[in-house]
Design a protein around this motif. Structure first.
Motif, PDB file in Angstrom:
ATOM      1  N   UNK A 148       0.815  -1.217   0.000  1.00  0.00           N
ATOM      2  CA  UNK A 148       0.000   0.000   0.000  1.00  0.00           C
ATOM      3  C   UNK A 148       0.846   1.263   0.000  1.00  0.00           C
ATOM      4  N   UNK A 149       1.869   1.295   0.850  1.00  0.00           N
ATOM      5  CA  UNK A 149       2.725   2.483   0.929  1.00  0.00           C
ATOM      6  C   UNK A 149       3.488   2.697  -0.373  1.00  0.00           C
ATOM      7  N   UNK A 150       4.045   1.620  -0.924  1.00  0.00           N
ATOM      8  CA  UNK A 150       4.801   1.770  -2.177  1.00  0.00           C
ATOM      9  C   UNK A 150       3.888   2.185  -3.333  1.00  0.00           C
ATOM     10  N   UNK A 151       2.642   1.716  -3.312  1.00  0.00           N
ATOM     11  CA  UNK A 151       1.699   2.114  -4.354  1.00  0.00           C
ATOM     12  C   UNK A 151       1.338   3.584  -4.228  1.00  0.00           C
ATOM     13  N   UNK A 152       1.121   4.046  -3.000  1.00  0.00           N
ATOM     14  CA  UNK A 152       0.815   5.464  -2.780  1.00  0.00           C
ATOM     15  C   UNK A 152       1.970   6.332  -3.256  1.00  0.00           C
ATOM     16  N   UNK A 153       3.192   5.920  -2.966  1.00  0.00           N
ATOM     17  CA  UNK A 153       4.361   6.675  -3.423  1.00  0.00           C
ATOM     18  C   UNK A 153       4.382   6.761  -4.944  1.00  0.00           C
ATOM     19  N   UNK A 154       4.036   5.638  -5.598  1.00  0.00           N
ATOM     20  CA  UNK A 154       4.069   5.586  -7.063  1.00  0.00           C
ATOM     21  C   UNK A 154       3.051   6.529  -7.690  1.00  0.00           C
ATOM     22  N   UNK A 155       1.969   6.817  -6.965  1.00  0.00           N
ATOM     23  CA  UNK A 155       0.911   7.670  -7.519  1.00  0.00           C
ATOM     24  C   UNK A 155       1.199   9.165  -7.331  1.00  0.00           C
ATOM     25  N   UNK A 156       2.219   9.506  -6.565  1.00  0.00           N
ATOM     26  CA  UNK A 156       2.545  10.920  -6.364  1.00  0.00           C
ATOM     27  C   UNK A 156       3.119  11.488  -7.656  1.00  0.00           C
ATOM     28  N   UNK A 157       2.595  12.580  -8.172  1.00  0.00           N
ATOM     29  CA  UNK A 157       3.155  13.186  -9.390  1.00  0.00           C
ATOM     30  C   UNK A 157       4.633  13.539  -9.197  1.00  0.00           C
ATOM     31  N   UNK A 158       5.398  13.406 -10.272  1.00  0.00           N
ATOM     32  CA  UNK A 158       6.841  13.610 -10.165  1.00  0.00           C
ATOM     33  C   UNK A 158       7.197  15.018  -9.694  1.00  0.00           C
ATOM     34  N   UNK A 159       6.476  16.017 -10.166  1.00  0.00           N
ATOM     35  CA  UNK A 159       6.765  17.389  -9.735  1.00  0.00           C
ATOM     36  C   UNK A 159       6.528  17.541  -8.234  1.00  0.00           C
ATOM     37  N   UNK A 160       5.447  16.923  -7.742  1.00  0.00           N
ATOM     38  CA  UNK A 160       5.168  16.980  -6.314  1.00  0.00           C
ATOM     39  C   UNK A 160       6.212  16.205  -5.518  1.00  0.00           C
ATOM     40  N   UNK A 161       6.642  15.060  -6.046  1.00  0.00           N
ATOM     41  CA  UNK A 161       7.666  14.265  -5.369  1.00  0.00           C
ATOM     42  C   UNK A 161       8.959  15.059  -5.211  1.00  0.00           C
ATOM     43  N   UNK A 162       9.403  15.680  -6.286  1.00  0.00           N
ATOM     44  CA  UNK A 162      10.639  16.459  -6.216  1.00  0.00           C
ATOM     45  C   UNK A 162      10.482  17.657  -5.277  1.00  0.00           C
ATOM     46  N   UNK A 163       9.295  18.226  -5.238  1.00  0.00           N
ATOM     47  CA  UNK A 163       9.057  19.351  -4.334  1.00  0.00           C
ATOM     48  C   UNK A 163       9.121  18.906  -2.878  1.00  0.00           C
ATOM     49  N   UNK A 164       8.610  17.707  -2.589  1.00  0.00           N
ATOM     50  CA  UNK A 164       8.650  17.177  -1.231  1.00  0.00           C
ATOM     51  C   UNK A 164      10.077  16.856  -0.792  1.00  0.00           C
ATOM     52  N   UNK A 168      16.927   9.737  -5.465  1.00  0.00           N
ATOM     53  CA  UNK A 168      16.018   9.260  -4.410  1.00  0.00           C
ATOM     54  C   UNK A 168      14.578   9.216  -4.918  1.00  0.00           C
ATOM     55  N   UNK A 169      14.164  10.242  -5.660  1.00  0.00           N
ATOM     56  CA  UNK A 169      12.814  10.246  -6.201  1.00  0.00           C
ATOM     57  C   UNK A 169      12.562   9.078  -7.128  1.00  0.00           C
ATOM     58  N   UNK A 170      13.489   8.797  -8.017  1.00  0.00           N
ATOM     59  CA  UNK A 170      13.321   7.681  -8.950  1.00  0.00           C
ATOM     60  C   UNK A 170      13.370   6.340  -8.227  1.00  0.00           C
ATOM     61  N   UNK A 171      14.220   6.230  -7.204  1.00  0.00           N
ATOM     62  CA  UNK A 171      14.287   4.990  -6.432  1.00  0.00           C
ATOM     63  C   UNK A 171      12.959   4.711  -5.729  1.00  0.00           C
ATOM     64  N   UNK A 172      12.340   5.754  -5.184  1.00  0.00           N
ATOM     65  CA  UNK A 172      11.042   5.578  -4.524  1.00  0.00           C
ATOM     66  C   UNK A 172       9.975   5.133  -5.526  1.00  0.00           C
TER      67      UNK A 172
END
Length: 249
Positions: A69-85, A99-103
């Motif tokens: 569940x956690x890994x799936x939620x991470x996968x659904x985060x938009x890339x721009x939002x991921x990099x911003x976080x 790190x973003x691509x690894x997640x």
């Protein structure tokens, strides 16, 4: 009277331009090298994280739901939002992209590794225990090798996805060929956009073929099994042919 078009394909801003390749060779090489480096490091990091997570989920089944569940939620985060976080933690650096691509790779890797481990035949485990294998030896010499096909399927998809997502790193200045695509789109430089895009596709195809070759090297028993099935089908075909001939006579 309109002026004739220039002879230089760069001046004409053609999509396909040999002059662009010759005059920007070093720029293309540097961008390609950075793209490959970011992809390899991020997927390797994802694999280092995914294997323990998959083993944990297999050993303690109650963790399967939370891990997936956690890994799936991470996968659904938009890339721009991921990099911003990740920006406050890693700043404008290549580490942020890695790190973003690894997640992003975790959901594909964990699911397929876990599926491969769950798919190991019970007879193989019983045979290993009958031969005196301990849990660790059984995992390393029996279960993980048999899980390779499913795990490699996830690794191939994760790697190809990483090649594509690396281009998004251009927003922080570490996108490999994405830097050229982003700059080319801003200036409507057709040859640069097309060339960098084609190179991304080539990198993805090469990585996929390399991983496919590695899978075949790591699973020689599958080739032997296919050859045996082919021989059995051929033998059965000959028998049917002989039987049919005998009936006609």
């Amino acid at each position: 009277m309109t002026a004739p078009p220039p002879d230089d394909c760069l001046a004409r801003n053609d999509w396909i331009c040999g002059d662009y390749l010759s005059t920007r060779r070093q720029i293309l090489l540097d961008a390609t090298g950075q793209h490959i480096q970011l992809t390899v490091i991020s997927v390797a990091l994802g694999l280092v994280i995914a294997v323990p997570l998959a083993l944990l989920a297999r050993r303690r089944r109650w963790t399967v739901g939370p891990v997936l569940g956690i890994t799936t939620v991470i996968y659904t985060i938009p890339s721009l939002a991921m990099f911003s976080l990740l920006l406050p933690v890693y700043g404008l650096s290549a580490t942020l992209v890695v790190v973003g691509l690894a997640l992003y790779s975790l959901t594909l890797l964990v699911r397929n590794i876990l599926a491969g481990l769950d798919g190991v035949p019970a007879e193989a485990k019983e045979a290993a225990r009958g031969m005196g294998y301990g849990p660790m030896r059984q995992l390393l010499t029996v279960e993980l090798p048999l899980a390779v096909p499913a795990a490699m399927a996830g690794l191939r998809i994760a790697t190809v996805s990483a090649v594509a997502l690396t281009t998004v790193g251009a927003i922080v200045g570490y996108g490999g060929l994405g830097n050229l695509i982003y700059a080319g789109m801003n200036s409507f430089f057709k040859a640069q956009v097309l060339t960098a895009s084609v190179l991304c596709v080539i990198i993805a195809v090469v990585f996929d073929l390399l991983l496919l070759g590695a899978e075949r090297l790591l699973t020689p028993w599958r080739r032997a099994g296919r050859k045996a099935r082919t021989r059995n089908r051929a033998t059965a075909g000959v028998k049917r042919l002989v039987t049919a001939s005998g009936r006609r006579t």
